[in-house]
Motif scaffolding. Structure first.
Motif, PDB file in Angstrom:
ATOM      1  N   ASP A 129       0.823  -1.214   0.000  1.00  0.00           N
ATOM      2  CA  ASP A 129       0.000   0.000   0.000  1.00  0.00           C
ATOM      3  C   ASP A 129       0.856   1.263   0.000  1.00  0.00           C
ATOM      4  N   THR A 130       1.984   1.214   0.694  1.00  0.00           N
ATOM      5  CA  THR A 130       2.898   2.361   0.710  1.00  0.00           C
ATOM      6  C   THR A 130       3.500   2.575  -0.671  1.00  0.00           C
ATOM      7  N   ARG A 131       3.921   1.503  -1.303  1.00  0.00           N
ATOM      8  CA  ARG A 131       4.464   1.604  -2.666  1.00  0.00           C
ATOM      9  C   ARG A 131       3.424   2.206  -3.611  1.00  0.00           C
ATOM     10  N   LYS A 132       2.183   1.749  -3.487  1.00  0.00           N
ATOM     11  CA  LYS A 132       1.109   2.270  -4.345  1.00  0.00           C
ATOM     12  C   LYS A 132       0.880   3.759  -4.088  1.00  0.00           C
ATOM     13  N   ALA A 133       0.736   4.130  -2.813  1.00  0.00           N
ATOM     14  CA  ALA A 133       0.445   5.526  -2.470  1.00  0.00           C
ATOM     15  C   ALA A 133       1.559   6.462  -2.913  1.00  0.00           C
ATOM     16  N   VAL A 134       2.791   6.098  -2.649  1.00  0.00           N
ATOM     17  CA  VAL A 134       3.899   6.986  -2.984  1.00  0.00           C
ATOM     18  C   VAL A 134       4.122   7.051  -4.498  1.00  0.00           C
ATOM     19  N   GLY A 135       3.823   5.968  -5.197  1.00  0.00           N
ATOM     20  CA  GLY A 135       3.931   5.982  -6.652  1.00  0.00           C
ATOM     21  C   GLY A 135       2.881   6.890  -7.282  1.00  0.00           C
ATOM     22  N   ILE A 136       1.651   6.789  -6.805  1.00  0.00           N
ATOM     23  CA  ILE A 136       0.586   7.661  -7.316  1.00  0.00           C
ATOM     24  C   ILE A 136       0.888   9.123  -6.964  1.00  0.00           C
ATOM     25  N   ALA A 137       1.526   9.338  -5.814  1.00  0.00           N
ATOM     26  CA  ALA A 137       1.862  10.697  -5.369  1.00  0.00           C
ATOM     27  C   ALA A 137       2.972  11.333  -6.192  1.00  0.00           C
ATOM     28  N   GLY A 138       3.646  10.548  -7.022  1.00  0.00           N
ATOM     29  CA  GLY A 138       4.672  11.120  -7.895  1.00  0.00           C
ATOM     30  C   GLY A 138       6.073  10.604  -7.664  1.00  0.00           C
ATOM     31  N   GLY A 139       6.278   9.809  -6.603  1.00  0.00           N
ATOM     32  CA  GLY A 139       7.593   9.233  -6.366  1.00  0.00           C
ATOM     33  C   GLY A 139       7.862   8.086  -7.331  1.00  0.00           C
ATOM     34  N   ARG A 140       9.132   7.740  -7.448  1.00  0.00           N
ATOM     35  CA  ARG A 140       9.546   6.650  -8.340  1.00  0.00           C
ATOM     36  C   ARG A 140      10.047   5.492  -7.477  1.00  0.00           C
ATOM     37  N   VAL A 141       9.178   4.515  -7.251  1.00  0.00           N
ATOM     38  CA  VAL A 141       9.537   3.373  -6.407  1.00  0.00           C
ATOM     39  C   VAL A 141      10.583   2.530  -7.131  1.00  0.00           C
ATOM     40  N   VAL A 142      11.678   2.267  -6.440  1.00  0.00           N
ATOM     41  CA  VAL A 142      12.769   1.468  -6.993  1.00  0.00           C
ATOM     42  C   VAL A 142      12.525   0.014  -6.596  1.00  0.00           C
ATOM     43  N   ASP A 143      12.207  -0.812  -7.581  1.00  0.00           N
ATOM     44  CA  ASP A 143      11.823  -2.198  -7.295  1.00  0.00           C
ATOM     45  C   ASP A 143      12.906  -2.988  -6.569  1.00  0.00           C
ATOM     46  N   ASN A 144      14.171  -2.723  -6.879  1.00  0.00           N
ATOM     47  CA  ASN A 144      15.267  -3.447  -6.234  1.00  0.00           C
ATOM     48  C   ASN A 144      15.611  -2.892  -4.855  1.00  0.00           C
ATOM     49  N   ALA A 145      14.901  -1.846  -4.438  1.00  0.00           N
ATOM     50  CA  ALA A 145      15.187  -1.201  -3.152  1.00  0.00           C
ATOM     51  C   ALA A 145      13.975  -1.331  -2.235  1.00  0.00           C
ATOM     52  N   THR A 146      13.524  -2.559  -2.072  1.00  0.00           N
ATOM     53  CA  THR A 146      12.414  -2.826  -1.168  1.00  0.00           C
ATOM     54  C   THR A 146      12.793  -4.002  -0.269  1.00  0.00           C
ATOM     55  N   LEU A 147      12.164  -4.044   0.880  1.00  0.00           N
ATOM     56  CA  LEU A 147      12.492  -5.098   1.836  1.00  0.00           C
ATOM     57  C   LEU A 147      11.297  -5.333   2.744  1.00  0.00           C
ATOM     58  N   ILE A 148      11.056  -6.587   3.079  1.00  0.00           N
ATOM     59  CA  ILE A 148      10.042  -6.965   4.051  1.00  0.00           C
ATOM     60  C   ILE A 148      10.763  -7.710   5.165  1.00  0.00           C
ATOM     61  N   VAL A 149      10.563  -7.243   6.394  1.00  0.00           N
ATOM     62  CA  VAL A 149      11.205  -7.865   7.558  1.00  0.00           C
ATOM     63  C   VAL A 149      10.099  -8.412   8.459  1.00  0.00           C
ATOM     64  N   GLY A 150       9.970  -9.707   8.486  1.00  0.00           N
ATOM     65  CA  GLY A 150       8.957 -10.356   9.314  1.00  0.00           C
ATOM     66  C   GLY A 150       9.549 -10.941  10.576  1.00  0.00           C
ATOM     67  N   GLY A 151       8.667 -11.283  11.507  1.00  0.00           N
ATOM     68  CA  GLY A 151       9.104 -11.925  12.749  1.00  0.00           C
ATOM     69  C   GLY A 151      10.038 -11.062  13.561  1.00  0.00           C
ATOM     70  N   THR A 152       9.767  -9.751  13.605  1.00  0.00           N
ATOM     71  CA  THR A 152      10.708  -8.829  14.245  1.00  0.00           C
ATOM     72  C   THR A 152      10.913  -9.112  15.730  1.00  0.00           C
TER      73      THR A 152
END
Length: 182
Positions: A129-152
């Motif tokens: 949802d953050t990627r979607k919102a910031v992309g629609i807002a005009g930012g350029r989401v870098v696909d190779n610069a994403t991370l999901i950290v589970g089980g914190t």
């Protein structure tokens, strides 16, 4: 060497939040020549309302966020997952930096998104949802610069995430990819 500036926005206002610690980790592991600044002040932003979005006089918290965003070469958004989606504080920040629409401070900025959660899901929905919102807002989401950290909770316990070599290395990779895209 030119210094690259990365602004980190954190979607949790809680003291000691894992999201903030992950942003601090990005600052800690940033390569030479890259400064990652964690923005303080999202709690001071009013909810976005076009009726109050007036530069004369500007709202100090909004002016500070927009200036920090404009001065940054790229942004890292670190989000926990609240009820399966993006926290209001982070969405509100995205709304403020997207205005005026089409020429806001976020326009065409490279964006990295890190999602985190105590669940194994790792904040996947909030990250999406953050990627979607910031992309629609005009930012350029870098696909190779994403991370999901589970089980914190199990992964970090009482330790700061920067002490976890695996996570620190992954975040260093995110920062490196993000700066390369800038």
């Amino acid at each position: 060497m030119t210094q690259s500036r990365v602004l980190a926005l954190v979607g949790s206002l809680r003291d000691g939040a894992v999201s903030r610690q992950l942003a601090e980790t990005a600052a800690h592991v940033a390569p030479e020549g890259v400064a990652v600044d964690v923005f303080d002040g999202l709690a001071d932003l009013p909810f976005y309302n076009p009726d109050i979005d007036d530069p004369n006089p500007p709202i100090p918290a909004v002016a500070a966020l927009r200036a920090a965003t404009a001065q940054a070469d790229a942004l890292i958004l670190v989000t926990p997952e609240y009820n399966g989606t993006i926290p209001a504080v982070l969405k509100n920040a995205i709304d403020w930096i997207s205005r005026p629409y089409g020429i806001g401070a976020i326009k065409d900025k490279p964006i990295a998104v890190i999602g985190q959660s105590p669940s194994a899901n790792g904040g996947k929905w909030a990250q999406e949802d953050t990627r979607k919102a910031v992309g629609i807002a005009g930012g350029r989401v870098v696909d190779n610069a994403t991370l999901i950290v589970g089980g914190t909770g199990q992964k970090f316990g009482d330790e700061h995430p920067r002490n976890n070599v695996e996570v620190s290395d992954l975040i260093a990779g995110v920062v490196t990819e993000l700066v390369a895209a800038a």
